[in-house]
Design a protein around this motif. Structure first.
Motif, PDB file in Angstrom:
ATOM      1  N   LEU A   1       0.731  -1.649   0.220  1.00 11.52           N
ATOM      2  CA  LEU A   1       0.276  -0.121  -0.282  1.00 11.52           C
ATOM      3  C   LEU A   1       0.595   1.690   0.072  1.00 11.52           C
ATOM      4  O   LEU A   1       2.085   1.279   0.395  1.00 11.52           O
ATOM      5  N   ILE A   2       0.299   2.450  -0.151  1.00 15.07           N
ATOM      6  CA  ILE A   2       0.879   3.510  -0.463  1.00 15.07           C
ATOM      7  C   ILE A   2      -0.279   4.805   0.365  1.00 15.07           C
ATOM      8  O   ILE A   2      -0.946   4.399  -0.027  1.00 15.07           O
ATOM      9  N   SER A   3       0.664   5.234   0.988  1.00 14.02           N
ATOM     10  CA  SER A   3      -0.265   6.555   1.887  1.00 14.02           C
ATOM     11  C   SER A   3      -0.025   7.850   1.442  1.00 14.02           C
ATOM     12  O   SER A   3       1.290   8.035   1.340  1.00 14.02           O
ATOM     13  N   VAL A   4      -0.908   8.645   0.689  1.00 13.68           N
ATOM     14  CA  VAL A   4      -0.561  10.382  -0.040  1.00 13.68           C
ATOM     15  C   VAL A   4      -1.544  10.848   1.034  1.00 13.68           C
ATOM     16  O   VAL A   4      -2.389  11.138   1.815  1.00 13.68           O
ATOM     17  N   TYR A   5       0.006  11.942   1.614  1.00 19.46           N
ATOM     18  CA  TYR A   5      -0.612  13.048   2.603  1.00 19.46           C
ATOM     19  C   TYR A   5      -0.700  14.153   1.476  1.00 19.46           C
ATOM     20  O   TYR A   5       0.596  14.712   1.354  1.00 19.46           O
ATOM     21  N   GLN A   6      -1.844  15.039   1.142  1.00 20.80           N
ATOM     22  CA  GLN A   6      -1.779  16.396   0.591  1.00 20.80           C
ATOM     23  C   GLN A   6      -2.288  17.520   1.602  1.00 20.80           C
ATOM     24  O   GLN A   6      -2.919  17.061   2.457  1.00 20.80           O
ATOM     25  N   SER A   7      -2.268  18.647   0.666  1.00 22.28           N
ATOM     26  CA  SER A   7      -2.735  19.708   1.329  1.00 22.28           C
ATOM     27  C   SER A   7      -1.722  19.643   2.734  1.00 22.28           C
ATOM     28  O   SER A   7      -2.150  20.482   3.699  1.00 22.28           O
ATOM     29  N   LEU A   8      -0.417  19.801   2.819  1.00 24.15           N
ATOM     30  CA  LEU A   8       0.088  20.288   3.656  1.00 24.15           C
ATOM     31  C   LEU A   8       1.479  21.339   4.370  1.00 24.15           C
ATOM     32  O   LEU A   8       1.372  22.232   3.328  1.00 24.15           O
ATOM     33  N   ALA A   9       1.418  21.029   5.719  1.00 21.42           N
ATOM     34  CA  ALA A   9       2.406  22.496   5.868  1.00 21.42           C
ATOM     35  C   ALA A   9       3.149  22.096   6.865  1.00 21.42           C
ATOM     36  O   ALA A   9       3.506  21.385   7.205  1.00 21.42           O
ATOM     37  N   GLU A  10       4.898  22.672   6.382  1.00 22.86           N
ATOM     38  CA  GLU A  10       5.698  22.269   7.584  1.00 22.86           C
ATOM     39  C   GLU A  10       5.993  20.560   7.626  1.00 22.86           C
ATOM     40  O   GLU A  10       6.051  19.664   8.523  1.00 22.86           O
TER      41      GLU A  10
END
Length: 243
Positions: free
Chosen positions: A180-189
């Protein structure tokens, strides 16, 4: 005396000659018997089997740690690796967790577009961007008070992408050993770099904003995909099944 000596020699000489001649005939009579050769073979076979048994028994003895570094017993007993922090081979697979510290403090502001869901859920899972409607292939998490929050790695793995995208914002991708791949968007810092190894629960960034889901404000866009075909999976189904 002369007659006595002659008589003594006459009595002793035949015994010596008879004994010398009698030995070969005795062996011939013994070997002529039918049971001699089978008995000899049986005895030889018994000796050979005994030697083989002794050799095999010797080969199954415990090997010293000086020779191999570990203790190997005759019944192939596995070494005890429970000490010194060793991990058992049959340890349970790691479960995926919610990518936040306090799940109760957040809401799913935009759900995953599920073709089997109700029309109401499907409508809520459509994103309008540049006058186009796009099915939402993730879930958006937003704090109930609208504040920023820490984003955690949902599972241990390797960071395979760190990007700054003008549409979806800062992005982090983590590839896991279970396919599996986890994707995290709309990030800061963002706190990780490409190629880094992370553990489940490590802080990788903070929630931020992006243009694709601009109306959602500060939030986390969280996706789960398959390595094999890049197909998007419903994160809520996986997270709820594992916890």
């Amino acid at each position: 005396m002369s007659d006595q000596n002659k008589g003594f020699q006459k009595e002793e000489a035949p015994k010596t000659v008879q004994g010398a001649q009698g030995s070969p005939s005795a062996w011939k009579r013994l070997l002529a018997k039918k049971w001699v050769f089978p008995a000899t073979y049986v005895a030889a076979a018994a000796i050979i089997l005994t030697l083989m048994w002794v050799y095999q028994d010797t080969g199954t003895k415990t090997v010293s740690q000086d020779d191999l570094g570990i203790k190997v017993s005759s019944d192939d007993q596995a070494p005890d690796n429970s000490k010194d922090g060793a991990v058992a081979v049959n340890a349970p697979a790691e479960a995926m967790q919610w990518p936040v510290k306090d799940r109760a403090a957040l809401d799913v502001s935009i759900p995953f577009y599920d073709t089997n869901a109700t029309n109401e859920v499907k409508q809520a899972a459509m994103i309008q961007y540049n006058d186009q409607l796009t099915p939402h292939t993730a879930i958006d998490l937003k704090a109930k008070d609208g504040a920023a929050f820490d984003v955690l790695a949902a599972m241990s793995g390797k960071v395979t992408a760190v990007e700054q995208n003008p549409v979806v914002g800062n992005l982090v991708e983590i590839t896991h050993s279970n396919g599996l791949i986890s994707v995290y968007q709309s990030l800061a810092e963002v706190k990780v770099t490409k190629g880094a190894e992370v553990k489940k629960g490590d802080v990788i960034a903070k929630a931020g904003r992006n243009d694709f889901e601009k109306e959602d404000g500060v939030h986390l866009h969280f996706e789960v995909r398959q390595v094999s075909d890049n197909a998007a999976l419903n994160p809520e189904t996986i997270l709820n099944a594992k916890q």
